[in-house]
Design an enzyme around this catalytic site. Structure first.
Site, PDB file in Angstrom:
ATOM      1  CE  LYS A 121      -0.426  -0.292   5.070  1.00 33.93           C
ATOM      2  NZ  LYS A 121      -1.473  -0.748   6.148  1.00 33.93           N
ATOM      3  CE1 TYR A 133      12.722  31.885   4.647  1.00 32.88           C
ATOM      4  CE2 TYR A 133      13.044  29.500   4.563  1.00 32.88           C
ATOM      5  CZ  TYR A 133      12.702  30.677   3.869  1.00 32.88           C
ATOM      6  OH  TYR A 133      12.529  30.817   2.733  1.00 32.88           O
TER       7      TYR A 133
HETATM    8  C1  LIG Z   1      -0.298  -1.709   6.771  1.00 31.63           C
HETATM    9  C2  LIG Z   1      -1.062  -2.970   7.120  1.00 31.63           C
HETATM   10  C3  LIG Z   1      -0.282  -4.213   7.338  1.00 31.63           C
HETATM   11  C4  LIG Z   1       1.312  -4.015   7.097  1.00 31.63           C
HETATM   12  O1  LIG Z   1       1.705  -3.547   8.459  1.00 31.63           O
HETATM   13  P1  LIG Z   1       3.329  -3.433   8.753  1.00 31.63           P
HETATM   14  O2  LIG Z   1       3.409  -3.088  10.377  1.00 31.63           O
HETATM   15  O3  LIG Z   1       3.809  -2.568   7.942  1.00 31.63           O
HETATM   16  O4  LIG Z   1       3.811  -4.739   8.603  1.00 31.63           O
HETATM   17  C5  LIG Z   1      -0.715  -5.457   7.505  1.00 31.63           C
HETATM   18  N1  LIG Z   1      -2.236  -5.611   7.709  1.00 31.63           N
HETATM   19  C6  LIG Z   1      -3.058  -4.372   7.656  1.00 31.63           C
HETATM   20  C7  LIG Z   1      -4.612  -4.580   8.091  1.00 31.63           C
HETATM   21  C8  LIG Z   1      -2.438  -3.143   7.372  1.00 31.63           C
HETATM   22  O5  LIG Z   1      -3.473  -2.154   7.503  1.00 31.63           O
END
Ligand SMILES: *Cc1c(COP(=O)(O)O)cnc(C)c1O
Length: 370
Positions: free
Chosen positions: A40, A261
């Site tokens: 994702k 800045y």
């Molecule tokens: C993002 C996510 C994962 C992966 O999690 P990590 O901590 O990055 O390994 C797995 N399951 C769900 C439901 C998630 O939202």
């Protein structure tokens, strides 16, 4: 190729072999479970397509994305793999799921109703994962919703469950009381629902809580990309990213001059400052101002002054002058300063650093064929 490197103000090198190795390492920790890959947010900022292609070659056949559009973009790159969409089905998106062979993770009675209705309209069963909320209170069926389904199985008509899953809140803390509670809660809810499908509870950190937590499928994301899944233990995974920023200008400074800045850093003695062509627009958070570090020629050099949109300033007084000149590269993420180290300096986690990596970097991929 050289021109692109010459023009680049920052170079992001992504090691697809290291990502594939991390997938194998994580899979080996749960030998009785299938290992999926979570890609994702554009593969945690590293490129969902190249990452997924590399993982597919390593043997991964199930991928998770967050949104429907991420699933549609990923589909042509892993043609023979399953793609599950964590956000689930939204009204009006049924045809997109079918057309691109995406599998929704159904998170609520409403989503179950939508998917079941869509299956009825098409006259054929449709695959889906079913998500239980075992304690995060974020996404997934709560106890009431599970009771509703258990009491009236017709609500699941047309749905072919391919996975029953839940997600953990505190798995990066090995001894957190919620870990065991969520494991028990997930088991109770999944048994109560009573559909026969493989089960999944573990993201990266959860894999390291032991075999009880592995069930039939593990879903690592962060660990694939080299983020330490158990921050209190040495990282068992390989670093996958290097980020180099290019020096635009070097200047000699002396007390009582200031930099940047807000004049937030004042020099106490003679020194040298290198200005790097990357800033908060490239994902180097403002919180790194006067707190972050880079590395030049093996020497840790502190960020001085605030982070600008397109620039940061480093105190390079301690570095041999031969290493510090316009066009030279400074390591911002790499073997001497990993993503978790930069995250700690920024007051955040490696996940946020990676998913915020800018779009202006030259992206240099290596490996990915084994
Ligand atoms: C993002 C996510 C994962 C992966 O999690 P990590 O901590 O990055 O390994 C797995 N399951 C769900 C439901 C998630 O939202």
């Amino acid at each position: 190729m050289m021109t692109a490197h010459d023009r680049a103000t920052g170079i992001l090198s992504i090691d697809l072999d290291a990502i594939a190795d991390n997938w194998r390492t994580l899979a080996a920790h749960a030998p009785n479970a299938e290992a999926a890959g979570v890609v994702k947010a554009d593969g945690y900022g590293l490129g969902a397509a190249p990452v997924a292609r590399a993982l597919r070659k390593a043997g991964c056949t199930t991928f998770f994305v967050a949104t429907i559009d991420e699933g549609i973009s990923l589909r042509p790159h892993v043609n023979d793999a399953r793609i599950l969409v964590l956000g689930g089905v939204l009204p009006g998106t049924g045809a997109d799921f079918i057309g691109h062979q995406l599998i929704p993770v159904l998170n609520s009675p409403e989503q179950i109703g939508l998917w079941s209705g869509f299956a009825a309209a098409g006259g054929r069963p449709l695959p889906a994962a079913i998500h239980m909320d075992s304690g995060m209170n974020r996404l997934g069926l709560d106890e009431t919703a599970v009771e509703l389904l258990a009491a009236d199985n017709r609500r699941l008509d047309g749905i072919q469950p391919v996975l029953v899953m839940s997600h953990m809140a505190c798995a990066d803390e090995r001894d957190h009381a919620m870990n065991r509670q969520q494991l028990d809660r997930f088991t109770v809810l999944a048994d109560r629902l009573g559909v026969s499908a493989p089960r999944s509870l573990a993201a990266s950190s959860t894999i390291f809580l032991g075999a009880d937590y592995h069930f039939d499928l593990i879903r690592p994301g962060a660990g694939l990309y080299g983020i330490n899944p158990m921050p209190d233990s040495p990282n068992p995974l390989r670093q996958t990213v290097r980020l180099h920023g290019k020096i635009l200008q070097v200047r000699d400074v002396d007390t009582p001059q200031t930099v940047g800045y807000g004049a937030s850093h004042r020099f106490k003695s003679k020194g040298r400052v290198a200005t790097i062509a990357c800033g908060y627009a490239d994902g180097l958070f403002r919180s790194l101002g006067n707190r972050g570090f880079g590395v030049i020629g093996g020497v840790k050099v502190p960020v001085v002054g605030r982070i600008s949109m397109d620039l940061i300033t480093l105190d390079v007084s301690a570095v041999a002058p031969a290493h510090v000149h316009a066009g030279a590269l400074v390591e911002l993420i790499g073997p001497d300063h990993d993503v978790d180290a930069l995250a700690a300096e920024a007051g955040t986690i490696g996940y946020e650093i990676l998913t915020s990596l800018g779009r202006r970097y030259l992206r240099d991929y290596s490996g990915g064929n084994t």
